[in-house]
Motif scaffolding. Structure first.
Motif, PDB file in Angstrom:
ATOM      1  N   ILE A   2      63.460   3.521  30.491  1.00 30.01           N
ATOM      2  CA  ILE A   2      62.431   3.965  29.549  1.00 30.01           C
ATOM      3  C   ILE A   2      61.249   4.564  30.309  1.00 30.01           C
ATOM      4  N   ARG A   3      60.929   3.988  31.465  1.00 28.26           N
ATOM      5  CA  ARG A   3      59.796   4.493  32.247  1.00 28.26           C
ATOM      6  C   ARG A   3      60.044   5.921  32.719  1.00 28.26           C
ATOM      7  N   VAL A   4      61.272   6.192  33.139  1.00 31.20           N
ATOM      8  CA  VAL A   4      61.610   7.548  33.594  1.00 31.20           C
ATOM      9  C   VAL A   4      61.532   8.528  32.425  1.00 31.20           C
ATOM     10  N   LEU A   5      62.021   8.120  31.264  1.00 29.30           N
ATOM     11  CA  LEU A   5      61.935   8.983  30.083  1.00 29.30           C
ATOM     12  C   LEU A   5      60.480   9.233  29.686  1.00 29.30           C
ATOM     13  N   PHE A   6      59.636   8.223  29.855  1.00 32.09           N
ATOM     14  CA  PHE A   6      58.217   8.379  29.551  1.00 32.09           C
ATOM     15  C   PHE A   6      57.584   9.405  30.481  1.00 32.09           C
ATOM     16  N   ILE A   7      57.943   9.381  31.755  1.00 38.31           N
ATOM     17  CA  ILE A   7      57.411  10.359  32.712  1.00 38.31           C
ATOM     18  C   ILE A   7      57.930  11.756  32.384  1.00 38.31           C
ATOM     19  N   ILE A   8      59.207  11.869  32.045  1.00 37.04           N
ATOM     20  CA  ILE A   8      59.778  13.171  31.681  1.00 37.04           C
ATOM     21  C   ILE A   8      59.101  13.716  30.422  1.00 37.04           C
ATOM     22  N   PHE A   9      58.870  12.838  29.438  1.00 34.53           N
ATOM     23  CA  PHE A   9      58.168  13.244  28.226  1.00 34.53           C
ATOM     24  C   PHE A   9      56.758  13.728  28.562  1.00 34.53           C
ATOM     25  N   GLY A  10      56.089  13.060  29.492  1.00 34.41           N
ATOM     26  CA  GLY A  10      54.760  13.477  29.923  1.00 34.41           C
ATOM     27  C   GLY A  10      54.772  14.846  30.580  1.00 34.41           C
ATOM     28  N   ILE A  60      50.740   9.233  34.013  1.00 29.84           N
ATOM     29  CA  ILE A  60      49.996   8.166  34.693  1.00 29.84           C
ATOM     30  C   ILE A  60      50.495   6.794  34.250  1.00 29.84           C
ATOM     31  N   ILE A  61      50.701   6.612  32.946  1.00 25.24           N
ATOM     32  CA  ILE A  61      51.185   5.324  32.442  1.00 25.24           C
ATOM     33  C   ILE A  61      52.587   5.031  32.967  1.00 25.24           C
ATOM     34  N   SER A  65      53.519   1.895  35.361  1.00 23.41           N
ATOM     35  CA  SER A  65      54.500   0.889  34.952  1.00 23.41           C
ATOM     36  C   SER A  65      55.481   0.581  36.079  1.00 23.41           C
ATOM     37  N   PHE A  66      55.756   1.542  36.942  1.00 19.17           N
ATOM     38  CA  PHE A  66      56.589   1.275  38.116  1.00 19.17           C
ATOM     39  C   PHE A  66      55.842   0.396  39.117  1.00 19.17           C
ATOM     40  N   ILE A  67      54.545   0.669  39.281  1.00 16.87           N
ATOM     41  CA  ILE A  67      53.746  -0.082  40.247  1.00 16.87           C
ATOM     42  C   ILE A  67      53.515  -1.521  39.782  1.00 16.87           C
TER      43      ILE A  67
END
Length: 69
Positions: A2-10, A60-61, A65-67
């Motif tokens: 989900i985090r990767v998809l959030f970055i791609i969406f960003g 950024i979010i 979330s990875f960190i």
């Protein structure tokens, strides 16, 4: 995942915001910058600046979330 998809969406939001800022027309404004600010004030998220800022916030979010995990 989900985090990767959030970055791609960003990233997609950021690119779409840049495209909208270059091509959008507005009722008032002499140059493209003033037209973009007018669109942001009256249309909010639908403007290119709003999409650009939301895309940056998503990236950024997603990175945070990875960190944090």
């Amino acid at each position: 995942m989900i985090r990767v998809l959030f970055i791609i969406f960003g990233v997609l939001l950021t690119l779409w915001g840049i495209h909208r800022m270059k091509n959008d027309e507005a009722l008032f404004g002499k140059d493209q910058k003033s037209k973009n600010i007018f669109n942001l004030i009256f249309m909010g998220q639908a403007s290119g600046i709003g999409q650009l800022l939301s895309g940056i916030a998503c990236i950024i979010i997603g990175v945070l979330s990875f960190i944090i995990k």
